[in-house]
Write a protein that holds these residues in place. Structure first.
Motif, PDB file in Angstrom:
ATOM      1  N   ASP A  51       0.824  -1.208   0.000  1.00 55.54           N
ATOM      2  CA  ASP A  51       0.000   0.000   0.000  1.00 55.54           C
ATOM      3  C   ASP A  51       0.861   1.263   0.000  1.00 55.54           C
ATOM      4  O   ASP A  51       0.582   2.228  -0.722  1.00 55.54           O
ATOM      5  N   MET A  52       1.918   1.270   0.836  1.00 58.87           N
ATOM      6  CA  MET A  52       2.804   2.432   0.900  1.00 58.87           C
ATOM      7  C   MET A  52       3.498   2.659  -0.432  1.00 58.87           C
ATOM      8  O   MET A  52       3.622   3.802  -0.909  1.00 58.87           O
ATOM      9  N   THR A  53       3.942   1.588  -1.073  1.00 57.80           N
ATOM     10  CA  THR A  53       4.640   1.715  -2.351  1.00 57.80           C
ATOM     11  C   THR A  53       3.727   2.293  -3.415  1.00 57.80           C
ATOM     12  O   THR A  53       4.117   3.190  -4.181  1.00 57.80           O
ATOM     13  N   SER A  54       2.511   1.798  -3.460  1.00 59.84           N
ATOM     14  CA  SER A  54       1.549   2.309  -4.431  1.00 59.84           C
ATOM     15  C   SER A  54       1.231   3.784  -4.170  1.00 59.84           C
ATOM     16  O   SER A  54       1.143   4.585  -5.109  1.00 59.84           O
ATOM     17  N   PHE A  55       1.116   4.139  -2.893  1.00 60.11           N
ATOM     18  CA  PHE A  55       0.739   5.503  -2.539  1.00 60.11           C
ATOM     19  C   PHE A  55       1.878   6.490  -2.788  1.00 60.11           C
ATOM     20  O   PHE A  55       1.689   7.535  -3.422  1.00 60.11           O
ATOM     21  N   TYR A  56       3.087   6.183  -2.318  1.00 63.27           N
ATOM     22  CA  TYR A  56       4.188   7.145  -2.377  1.00 63.27           C
ATOM     23  C   TYR A  56       4.882   7.192  -3.738  1.00 63.27           C
ATOM     24  O   TYR A  56       5.617   8.142  -4.019  1.00 63.27           O
TER      25      TYR A  56
END
Length: 480
Positions: free
Chosen positions: A292-297
């Protein structure tokens, strides 16, 4: 009688004339010798000799020495007074300064020889330039310049690192100037090469880890899926703000995990300091949160909204790992050569990133407990007082560091770390084939010896009594 007196005077005259001629010749020869090294003026009085020597400007600092120590030594060793003339009009060139020597003939000559030797040595000083990869410069300089000062002190060279191209990529070569004698420069080069080799080895290990990071994540995800039904039935999603990750974990379950648990070894400094991830429901959530963090940032729009305006040690942020497009949670340790030094709290390893690569963490990414737990291998001590590189590499191989292979772990005792926190001391077992006690294997291979067991048993009982009253996971398994 008068005739005898006249004869005596004539004899004295005849004796004095050759002596005068000899003295004049000696002074003439000394003057010719001085022309080779620099001009000199000699004044001889009945009580003392005064010698004035022109010293090239580049040698003045060496003659004086740091805080005047060299010129003081010349005075103490020769007995002559030695000082530089502040009002000198007899320089051979504008670049020379006049040093005045006062003392007996023997004292003045000794001081002069010492000064001329220093001047001759300075004339042999050269400057060489070496090129090093830009990414090695930080290790060569060291934190606060401690490494480059040590190299300068050991080699007796003046070393200047070129910092004029900070904006260039780190792979560009940077120039280091080394000033000194040939042998001193040779020593300085070897010390610099050692630092370059250390950085290359460190980066080689990082590249190995980076190259297999995706494979490791897939292996870990596969293992987690196999273990999912055996663990606590928590939802496989990122929790919303305010939700608790340890809901449903009872005191008895915590004790069971403490007594015997399955772990991954995620990072290793040495057998006395490494990091593990306990295989629990929270570890399942880490993979989902990372995705999720990778997709978001990775969305460029988040750079403005979630950019970090001020780098403050201790803050927890989102950051990419070196050569990895994935984003992870990290704590800021400080600055190093324009880069931010980070500690990745869920894995235990460190990394460097540019300040503009940092992002603020969304509140939901702060709820997951820290996954990397600092540990120590129980009841063994290093042979020779410190862990060798070979011992560390053997330990990494035995515990399958960053390979996401399951090990069995048992907590033997707790020790206070340097930060004042309880540090779990673990026994590690590899049950993939025959049961391998990793600590015992280090002893067998000659890297460690068994420490006293009596103190361990006593400390274990005391700490267990205290921790049984606490219904949370004590192995630093705490929320941010």
């Amino acid at each position: 009688m008068q005739q005898i007196s006249i004869l005596g005077k004539l004899a004295a005259v005849f004796i004095a004339i050759p002596a005068t001629i000899c003295l004049a010749y000696w002074l003439f020869v000394r003057r010719d010798d001085d022309d080779e090294y620099g001009s000199k003026k000699v004044e001889i009085t009945s009580r003392q000799t005064v010698i004035q020597v022109a010293v090239p400007n580049k040698a003045v600092g060496s003659v004086i020495g740091r805080q005047g120590i060299t010129i003081k030594e010349i005075h103490e060793m020769s007995g002559a007074k030695v000082y530089f003339s502040d009002h000198d009009s007899n320089h051979t060139s504008e670049e020379d300064r006049l040093v005045v020597i006062r003392g007996t003939s023997e004292e003045a000559l000794k001081a002069e020889l010492m000064i001329r030797k220093i001047v001759a040595d300075v004339s042999n000083i050269i400057t060489e330039e070496v090129q090093v990869p830009g990414y090695c410069l930080g290790r060569i300089i060291g934190r606060g310049g401690e490494n480059i000062r040590m190299i300068s002190r050991l080699s007796q060279c003046k070393i200047v690192a070129d910092k004029s191209h900070r904006s260039q990529r780190t792979s560009a070569f940077r120039v280091i100037s080394i000033t000194g004698h040939q042998q001193q420069i040779k020593l300085a080069k070897s010390l610099i090469e050692e630092k370059v080799s250390e950085e290359e080895e460190s980066r080689a290990k990082t590249r190995v880890n980076d190259g297999s990071r995706e494979q490791q994540k897939q292996a870990k995800a596969h293992t987690n899926r196999e273990k999912e039904e055996q663990l606590f039935s928590l939802p496989s999603r990122v929790v919303e703000e305010g939700e608790q990750w340890d809901v449903g974990i009872k005191c008895s379950e915590s004790s069971s995990i403490r007594d015997s648990m399955e772990v991954f070894v995620s990072a290793v400094e040495h057998p006395g300091h490494f990091w593990v991830q306990i295989i629990t429901a929270s570890s399942l959530q880490l993979d989902k949160m990372t995705d999720d963090m990778t997709s978001f940032y990775n969305n460029s729009a988040t750079a403005q909204t979630y950019g970090v305006s001020e780098v403050r040690p201790g803050d927890v942020v989102a950051a990419p790992f070196e050569a990895d497009r994935a984003w992870y949670r990290a704590r800021i340790l400080g600055m190093q050569e324009g880069n931010v030094d980070l500690y990745f709290i869920d894995f235990g390893d460190n990394g460097l990133v540019k300040p503009d690569q940092l992002r603020q963490l969304k509140p939901e990414y702060l709820s997951l407990p820290v996954q990397a737990i600092e540990c120590k291998l129980a009841d063994v001590e290093p042979v020779g007082g410190s862990w060798s590189d070979e011992a560390c590499e053997t330990f990494e191989r035995l515990c399958h560091c960053s390979e996401w292979k399951i090990l069995a772990a048992q907590t033997v005792k707790y020790e206070l770390s340097t930060s004042g926190e309880l540090l779990p001391c673990l026994q590690l077992f590899d049950n993939s084939k025959d049961q391998v006690d990793i600590a015992a294997e280090l002893v067998v291979q000659g890297f460690a010896f068994q420490s006293s067991q009596a103190a361990s048993a006593q400390a274990t009982e005391m700490v267990r009594t205290e921790t049984e009253a606490d219904c949370h996971l004590d192995l630093k398994f705490n929320s941010l």
